[in-house]
Write a protein that holds these residues in place. Structure first.
Motif, PDB file in Angstrom:
ATOM      1  N   GLU A 198       3.833 -23.728  24.690  1.00 49.23           N
ATOM      2  CA  GLU A 198       4.858 -22.848  25.254  1.00 49.23           C
ATOM      3  C   GLU A 198       4.917 -21.541  24.471  1.00 49.23           C
ATOM      4  OE1 GLU A 198       8.152 -25.102  27.483  1.00 49.23           O
ATOM      5  OE2 GLU A 198       8.077 -26.060  25.512  1.00 49.23           O
ATOM      6  N   LYS A 199       5.492 -20.532  25.117  1.00 49.69           N
ATOM      7  CA  LYS A 199       5.503 -19.190  24.544  1.00 49.69           C
ATOM      8  C   LYS A 199       6.909 -18.603  24.562  1.00 49.69           C
ATOM      9  CE  LYS A 199       0.743 -18.155  25.949  1.00 49.69           C
ATOM     10  NZ  LYS A 199      -0.138 -17.277  26.745  1.00 49.69           N
ATOM     11  N   VAL A 200       7.105 -17.623  23.676  1.00 50.32           N
ATOM     12  CA  VAL A 200       8.326 -16.829  23.690  1.00 50.32           C
ATOM     13  C   VAL A 200       7.915 -15.362  23.613  1.00 50.32           C
ATOM     14  CG1 VAL A 200       8.628 -16.901  21.170  1.00 50.32           C
ATOM     15  CG2 VAL A 200      10.609 -16.490  22.661  1.00 50.32           C
ATOM     16  N   THR A 201       8.629 -14.527  24.338  1.00 47.33           N
ATOM     17  CA  THR A 201       8.320 -13.098  24.326  1.00 47.33           C
ATOM     18  C   THR A 201       8.964 -12.445  23.114  1.00 47.33           C
ATOM     19  OG1 THR A 201       8.170 -13.075  26.724  1.00 47.33           O
ATOM     20  CG2 THR A 201       8.482 -10.964  25.639  1.00 47.33           C
ATOM     21  N   GLU A 202       8.169 -11.657  22.399  1.00 47.97           N
ATOM     22  CA  GLU A 202       8.645 -10.978  21.193  1.00 47.97           C
ATOM     23  C   GLU A 202       8.868  -9.493  21.467  1.00 47.97           C
ATOM     24  OE1 GLU A 202       5.828 -11.906  18.101  1.00 47.97           O
ATOM     25  OE2 GLU A 202       6.512 -13.996  17.972  1.00 47.97           O
ATOM     26  N   GLY A 203       9.505  -8.815  20.504  1.00 49.92           N
ATOM     27  CA  GLY A 203       9.709  -7.377  20.636  1.00 49.92           C
ATOM     28  C   GLY A 203      11.120  -6.906  20.359  1.00 49.92           C
ATOM     29  N   LEU A 204      12.011  -7.802  19.909  1.00 49.32           N
ATOM     30  CA  LEU A 204      13.386  -7.394  19.641  1.00 49.32           C
ATOM     31  C   LEU A 204      13.521  -6.555  18.372  1.00 49.32           C
ATOM     32  CD1 LEU A 204      15.293 -10.669  20.583  1.00 49.32           C
ATOM     33  CD2 LEU A 204      15.363  -8.492  21.816  1.00 49.32           C
ATOM     34  N   ASP A 205      12.669  -6.810  17.385  1.00 47.57           N
ATOM     35  CA  ASP A 205      12.754  -6.046  16.136  1.00 47.57           C
ATOM     36  C   ASP A 205      12.510  -4.557  16.409  1.00 47.57           C
ATOM     37  OD1 ASP A 205      13.199  -8.383  14.807  1.00 47.57           O
ATOM     38  OD2 ASP A 205      11.247  -8.469  13.813  1.00 47.57           O
ATOM     39  N   GLY A 206      13.441  -3.732  16.002  1.00 50.89           N
ATOM     40  CA  GLY A 206      13.304  -2.288  16.180  1.00 50.89           C
ATOM     41  C   GLY A 206      13.530  -1.795  17.595  1.00 50.89           C
ATOM     42  N   LEU A 207      13.988  -2.689  18.483  1.00 53.93           N
ATOM     43  CA  LEU A 207      14.102  -2.295  19.892  1.00 53.93           C
ATOM     44  C   LEU A 207      15.153  -1.213  20.104  1.00 53.93           C
ATOM     45  CD1 LEU A 207      13.292  -2.601  22.838  1.00 53.93           C
ATOM     46  CD2 LEU A 207      14.853  -4.573  23.015  1.00 53.93           C
ATOM     47  N   ARG A 208      16.267  -1.275  19.388  1.00 53.47           N
ATOM     48  CA  ARG A 208      17.307  -0.253  19.577  1.00 53.47           C
ATOM     49  C   ARG A 208      16.740   1.156  19.370  1.00 53.47           C
ATOM     50  NH1 ARG A 208      21.291  -2.174  16.572  1.00 53.47           N
ATOM     51  NH2 ARG A 208      22.810  -2.635  18.212  1.00 53.47           N
ATOM     52  N   GLY A 209      15.995   1.346  18.304  1.00 52.41           N
ATOM     53  CA  GLY A 209      15.415   2.663  18.028  1.00 52.41           C
ATOM     54  C   GLY A 209      14.400   3.074  19.084  1.00 52.41           C
ATOM     55  N   ARG A 210      13.599   2.124  19.536  1.00 48.58           N
ATOM     56  CA  ARG A 210      12.605   2.452  20.570  1.00 48.58           C
ATOM     57  C   ARG A 210      13.284   2.826  21.876  1.00 48.58           C
ATOM     58  NH1 ARG A 210       9.250  -1.685  22.143  1.00 48.58           N
ATOM     59  NH2 ARG A 210      10.393  -3.337  21.089  1.00 48.58           N
ATOM     60  N   LEU A 211      14.355   2.130  22.223  1.00 49.11           N
ATOM     61  CA  LEU A 211      15.078   2.464  23.453  1.00 49.11           C
ATOM     62  C   LEU A 211      15.667   3.859  23.381  1.00 49.11           C
ATOM     63  CD1 LEU A 211      16.867  -0.946  24.068  1.00 49.11           C
ATOM     64  CD2 LEU A 211      15.159   0.100  25.571  1.00 49.11           C
ATOM     65  N   GLN A 212      16.181   4.242  22.220  1.00 50.59           N
ATOM     66  CA  GLN A 212      16.735   5.594  22.058  1.00 50.59           C
ATOM     67  C   GLN A 212      15.656   6.650  22.230  1.00 50.59           C
ATOM     68  OE1 GLN A 212      18.547   5.118  18.204  1.00 50.59           O
ATOM     69  NE2 GLN A 212      20.364   4.099  19.019  1.00 50.59           N
ATOM     70  N   GLU A 213      14.458   6.361  21.708  1.00 51.27           N
ATOM     71  CA  GLU A 213      13.346   7.306  21.894  1.00 51.27           C
ATOM     72  C   GLU A 213      12.920   7.356  23.354  1.00 51.27           C
ATOM     73  OE1 GLU A 213       8.780   8.200  20.341  1.00 51.27           O
ATOM     74  OE2 GLU A 213       9.634   6.188  20.089  1.00 51.27           O
ATOM     75  N   TYR A 214      12.820   6.185  24.000  1.00 52.84           N
ATOM     76  CA  TYR A 214      12.390   6.150  25.399  1.00 52.84           C
ATOM     77  C   TYR A 214      13.389   6.880  26.295  1.00 52.84           C
ATOM     78  CZ  TYR A 214       8.815   2.664  24.210  1.00 52.84           C
ATOM     79  OH  TYR A 214       7.717   2.018  23.695  1.00 52.84           O
ATOM     80  N   TYR A 215      14.673   6.784  25.981  1.00 48.29           N
ATOM     81  CA  TYR A 215      15.684   7.503  26.753  1.00 48.29           C
ATOM     82  C   TYR A 215      15.416   9.008  26.662  1.00 48.29           C
ATOM     83  CZ  TYR A 215      20.248   8.746  28.680  1.00 48.29           C
ATOM     84  OH  TYR A 215      21.253   9.264  29.477  1.00 48.29           O
TER      85      TYR A 215
END
Length: 344
Positions: free
Chosen positions: A111-128
């Motif tokens: 089974e798998k889990v999707t990763e990517g939460l670390d640092g996501l807040r900062g990336r979302l601010q840049e993507y915005y």
């Protein structure tokens, strides 16, 4: 357009339009390009995405949003227009894939889990700042009944990650597409339609429990689920049964507050994905809008027509327009099989 989550979500669910998933990673687009003999270079990736986003008739009439990959959000047309601005000029909403992919889940073999939460807040601010107004995060749920999969623990782990992602998106003015995909393709996909229903029902119930626990505003999100289909190597059923079982499952699990459902195509053929969506909208009787968020099912004919040659761009854009139009009709419940025979 207003920048509230609800208004962005409403724009993404515009009547007769849907979402183009053009967020293939560099590795995934390698597979697409290999099929047509095109080298996977940044220049070729840019050229292909420009072909899609400048297909004016398709984009303006049938596409309400485009999911981009990190590289693509930062790219521009050859004449210097940023892709996000080209998409906005066509009346669609630019979006961004933000997960880091599905990785093996510790102590849960197979089974798998999707990763990517670390640092996501900062990336979302840049993507915005780069123009993105919605995001996508995909969880992967495999059905392997002989091995006792999926487990509730793995589903819950993925649901929690989806909910934390969605909360971070809304905190930063970005509409989250929540995508818990129960997989139907692959060499071990032998399950029947009843098994898909049960696993999808369980998954969606757990996902919405987690979204509630994380205080996600359901009116400012889009759900991107699989349809209720048997595994590609399992006993097949009619398109009508797929549509009916999908509507039944979603009515049992998805709160009415959710403004829209944009289906993934998940290994279905181009026309099957279109027909299933059309029948569901003909059935009706549900509180949300239902449309498409297709990748391969929108692009396959276009890619083949293009084959990496500049002189083929008009034919490729025509193929893209045809598939986008067919799915736009399906989102209105107006698609007919005979529509497929019109010239692309």
């Amino acid at each position: 357009m207003s920048e509230t989550l609800q208004d962005i979500a409403a724009a993404m669910m515009a009547d007769g339009q849907g979402i183009l998933a053009a967020d293939e990673s560099t590795g995934t687009i390698q597979k697409r390009f290999d099929q047509i003999g095109v080298e996977n270079t940044e220049a070729n990736r840019q050229a292909y995405r420009e072909l899609l986003f400048t297909a004016d008739e398709a984009m303006k009439n049938y596409v309400s949003g485009v999911i981009l990959f990190d590289e693509t959000l930062r790219q521009s047309t050859l004449d210097g227009r940023r892709f996000a601005e080209v998409i906005k000029a066509a009346g669609a909403v630019p979006g961004i894939k933000v997960d880091a992919g599905a990785k093996p889940l510790a102590l849960f073999p197979g089974e798998k889990v999707t990763e990517g939460l670390d640092g996501l807040r900062g990336r979302l601010q840049e993507y915005y700042k780069l123009g993105a107004r919605f995001a996508k995060w995909r969880a992967v749920i495999d059905i392997l009944p002989a091995e006792g999969l999926p487990t509730t623990g793995a589903i819950a782990c993925n649901a929690h990650a989806l909910a934390r992602y969605a909360a971070l998106c809304q905190e930063n003015g970005i509409v989250p597409i929540v995508e818990p995909e129960v997989i139907m393709d692959g060499p071990n996909s032998h399950h029947d339609v009843d098994t898909c229903y049960k696993v999808t029902e369980l998954t969606l119930n757990i996902v919405f429990d987690e979204l509630y626990a994380q205080r996600v505003d359901l009116t400012g999100m889009i759900l991107k689920p699989n349809m209720i289909v048997p595994g590609q190597n399992g006993p097949q059923v009619s398109t009508r049964e797929v549509a009916e079982r999908t509507v039944e499952c979603l009515k049992a699990t998805v709160p009415a507050a959710v403004p829209g459902i944009a289906f993934l195509s998940g290994g279905q053929s181009d026309e099957a994905a279109t027909e299933h969506l059309a029948i569901m909208n003909q059935i009706g009787g549900f509180p949300w809008k239902m449309t498409f968020s297709y990748g391969r099912a929108l692009q396959q004919a276009c890619l083949k027509a293009w084959s990496g040659k500049k002189e083929n761009v008009p034919a490729a854009q025509a193929a893209f327009k045809h598939r986008a139009k067919m799915n736009g009709l399906a989102a209105l419940g107006r698609w007919r099989a005979e529509d497929e025979r019109e010239a692309a």
